[in-house]
Design an enzyme around this catalytic site. Structure first.
Site, mmCIF file in Angstrom:
data_model
loop_
_atom_site.group_PDB
_atom_site.id
_atom_site.type_symbol
_atom_site.label_atom_id
_atom_site.label_comp_id
_atom_site.label_asym_id
_atom_site.label_seq_id
_atom_site.Cartn_x
_atom_site.Cartn_y
_atom_site.Cartn_z
ATOM 1 N N GLU A 55 0.836 -1.200 0.000
ATOM 2 C CA GLU A 55 0.000 0.000 0.000
ATOM 3 C C GLU A 55 0.873 1.253 0.000
ATOM 4 O OE1 GLU A 55 -3.050 -0.392 -0.663
ATOM 5 O OE2 GLU A 55 -3.216 -2.529 -0.229
ATOM 6 N N HIS A 83 1.680 2.179 -3.533
ATOM 7 C CA HIS A 83 0.613 2.989 -4.154
ATOM 8 C C HIS A 83 0.742 4.450 -3.729
ATOM 9 C CE1 HIS A 83 -1.883 -0.053 -6.064
ATOM 10 N NE2 HIS A 83 -1.995 -0.768 -4.956
#
Lengths: 497, 497
Positions: B264, B267
């Site tokens: 994550e 991202h």
């Protein structure tokens, strides 16, 4: 009634805006990254202004005026709703969306300047914004159709209707004398209280676990709420079934979090126990700040700082916080959370000196609003009053006049805290007539207390104005006497005077 | 240009709605209390619909059509913006606000039914909603002016333009053969990897501290982001300067959090490094899912599961997680995070079998969309494919067809994950030609890598469609070969084949 349906439709839409704004504001205070805040604040201003446009639209105004004229045809709760809306209509009908946006910008800027002034210990960075806030509040009052003759009363009235400066002058005068008298007796006492362990290190995750234990114990429902962290703790009534508590953990001051959580939890328990019908009739946010503080400070002090509550939580305290506190007895813990000592910071003040902090702010607000002191001279007056009432010297403005956020937009709010103490002292007497609430605490039956509050205190809080509400519960009116009596009894025992 | 100004004004307002919705959605997934979710979901639906009304208003449509006709007079970035808007206009011009609200309700209901079906391990509770989602997606496509002839291609195209089923059929066929071949070699290897310590207890607060260390190490900027918890980890691009990471801590599976956070975080680092001009020209959310996954899976696997990265973080791992891991060597940790073993759950799969999970979903989507299998028979097909490709038996649907949230509204999304792996394998080869990125990892100079990605991968990601973007970086086109080569080299060394 077609018009009532129409009104409900609009209120439902407005509620969606409030809901969105509530979530954004909670996000802003709890997790929004530093560099994203300005942008987030602008987005909130945008939706707040859109909401204002709906609430102040010609259609809405017409509906309110028409329904107010036919108020006697409405149900009791709808009549309260229409009364509230009409009162607000008189306040806001002359405010343009542009002025609404403008005032929000003044308050946002004041908040940013205040943060910077506090961080830099430099009041001059906040001075101009403080003046702008005062000017904006005056301008806003000048636009009201239902303005009260005394300027400051309008601001007081926004937070605590029916309790205006005439009443408050007498209330605070009596409160001040009483507090100073009790403080004098405490300072003359030679009873020593152990406080050394209050600054022992307790890691955040242990404090967090203990906070959840306390909230559960007090009856807070986590399925309809949440606990998280922020800089300055608050409770947020985001929506139905969504009353959230925030706190701030200090690893070397665990007591700060404990009472913050109990206090904010009190607000949230109040919110979680409002009657459903109040929500359905859109009167669920009619509770005043004084009423709210009466409940939060009841949980914090009357329950949380009582001998019985410490008795109740002491085993869990030792179990969760571990051996480091093995040398602290139950009595020592009780006394330590009740040490009375004049200090600089309101939010950290004990029950006795707390009121003096409020009285100083009340006097300051009146002086600044009336122009009797100029904003640039405000720190000097502040420091003088702290010396006079509390005997403390203010080393710099960050722990003096800049300590609280309220003057970035909410003059007239501070008195609610002291009024809240007085309210709960009055209704606690009434509660004591119904059942032995102290036994309920030491037995761990806090729900007996919440049930009583729900039936007596919470039930009409949205439906009556403060004076009528207090009278309906107790048959009495606002007075500092029961609160002073409560303090005197409690501290005479602790400090043996 | 007056019309461009007018467009920008509207886009600025739409951005405020997206911002508010982003905050609400983040709140919903991370902290909203259980009993408040339905209400919060309705408020989000309301504002999503209001946003749709603005974006699909006659005024907006006219502006888009007019500006598209004069596209050659626009700057390069504005031309991209208008292209994007025009493409979306063709997709949505025939969608009414009522249908928009309706489809959101179908997806919201599907989400609730899915949760309940998964919780109760009972696919029949989700069956009707799954059919409704398929019907809604078909209906939506039938309203498009620019619909592609192959039904499924329209959904693929929403997530990864230019990479349609013709391409994907070949891509996945080659990928499947390659993966099965590598898997076969691994399963034939008699090299034993120690995995006993992976289930040792690590308390959440320790995992949280370590997560922050990893994010900082990888170059994530906490002043423009935040880390918090959720049920199913995700990253949220809430606004400029606000890219937030979420994770889920399992006290007996610390590795799950580590790779979730690195993934994550990847991202988010992508989001934090988009060019400012892309934001100014409203093309900042044009990156496809495949591009995004290429970056997140690059951080997770190419960096995070490399020998060099484990070398880099091992001392801190031992320091923070304590003596319990004193018996684990650097090499054992490296091998343990790279154990290959066919399993039931996609999100917990290793690098080799991961692609097989995706291929199964790709095939299922085509079968369901085309009606070749009925939704009530979907679990049977799912279980058959898992047995065939991965050799595992599905004990119940909660760890089978109900494991992922995607089919509550996002058919066509899954392939992006596999495409992402292929993209990053292709551009990692290019990176390796520029500098020794493995040395940069073991030296702790991750910023050398981010700088390269910023200049080569991030810069044009909003401005080019995937095929053109990949070609501009590498001069190559999509192929699974470099990814298979990467896997083969890596696992040949680990499993000694």
């Amino acid at each position: 009634m077609e018009k009532l349906d129409e009104l409900y439709k609009k209120l439902n839409i407005m509620r969606k805006y409030s809901h969105a704004l509530g979530i954004m504001s909670f996000d802003f205070e709890t997790i929004a990254p530093e560099n994203a805040r300005e942008n987030e604040s602008e987005t909130m201003d945008y939706f707040a202004n859109e909401l204002f446009k709906i609430s102040n639209s010609d259609e809405m105004k017409e509906l309110i005026v028409d329904l107010y004229a036919e108020k006697d045809k409405l149900s009791a709760l709808d009549a309260i709703l229409v009364d509230n809306l009409y009162e607000n209509y008189l306040k806001t009908k002359n405010i343009t969306p542009e002025f609404d946006l403008e005032r929000n910008k003044v308050y946002s800027k004041a908040y940013i300047d205040w943060l910077s002034a506090k961080g830099n210990k430099d009041f001059t960075l906040f001075k101009d914004s403080l003046q702008a806030v005062i000017d904006t509040q005056k301008k806003e009052i000048s636009l009201r159709e239902n303005a009260l003759p005394n300027l400051y009363d309008n601001l007081l009235n926004d937070f605590e209707p029916q309790i205006l400066s005439d009443t408050l002058d007498n209330f605070f005068s009596e409160l001040k004398d009483g507090l100073l008298s009790i403080l004098g007796k405490i300072q003359a006492s030679d009873h020593a209280i152990r406080g050394d362990f209050l600054t022992r290190y307790v890691p955040i995750h242990k404090q967090e676990k203990f906070s959840k234990y306390l909230l559960n114990l007090n009856g807070y429902d986590f399925k309809r709420g949440a606990l998280t962290t922020t800089e300055h703790p608050f409770t947020s009534d985001i929506a139905k079934n969504d009353a959230r508590v925030t706190t701030h953990y200090y690893e070397n001051l665990f007591v700060s979090n404990i009472y913050s959580v109990i206090h904010e939890g009190g607000h949230a328990i109040f919110m979680q126990n409002e009657p459903d019908e109040d929500y359905e009739h859109f009167i669920n946010d009619s509770i005043t700040n004084g009423m709210h503080e009466s409940v939060s400070r009841f949980y914090e002090n009357v329950i949380g700082r009582s001998k019985e509550y410490i008795h109740l939580i002491y085993p869990e305290f030792i179990k969760q916080f571990g051996d480091e506190f093995g040398d602290v007895s139950e009595k020592e813990l009780y006394e330590a959370v009740n040490i009375v000592k004049p200090s600089l910071i309101r939010t950290e003040a004990d029950e006795v000196t707390y009121g003096l902090h409020i009285i100083i702010r009340y006097e300051m607000e009146k002086l600044m609003l009336s122009g009797k002191i100029k904003v640039e001279d405000a720190p000097k007056t502040w420091n003088k009053l702290y010396k006079e009432y509390l005997g403390v010297d203010v080393p710099d403005d960050s722990v003096g006049i800049l300590q609280d956020v309220h003057w970035t937009g909410a003059f007239g709010y501070f008195p609610s805290y002291a009024i809240g103490n007085a309210y709960n002292a009055i209704y606690t007497k009434k509660m004591a007539e119904s059942f032995d609430y102290k036994k309920a605490i030491s037995d761990g039956n806090i729900s007996l207390i919440s049930d009583w509050l729900k039936e007596n205190v919470f039930k009409n809080a949205n439906r009556k104005k403060p004076k009528d509400w207090l009278y309906s519960i107790t048959g009495e009116t606002l007075s500092p006497k029961p609160f002073l009596e409560y303090l005197n009894n409690k501290y005479a025992e602790i400090y043996k005077f």
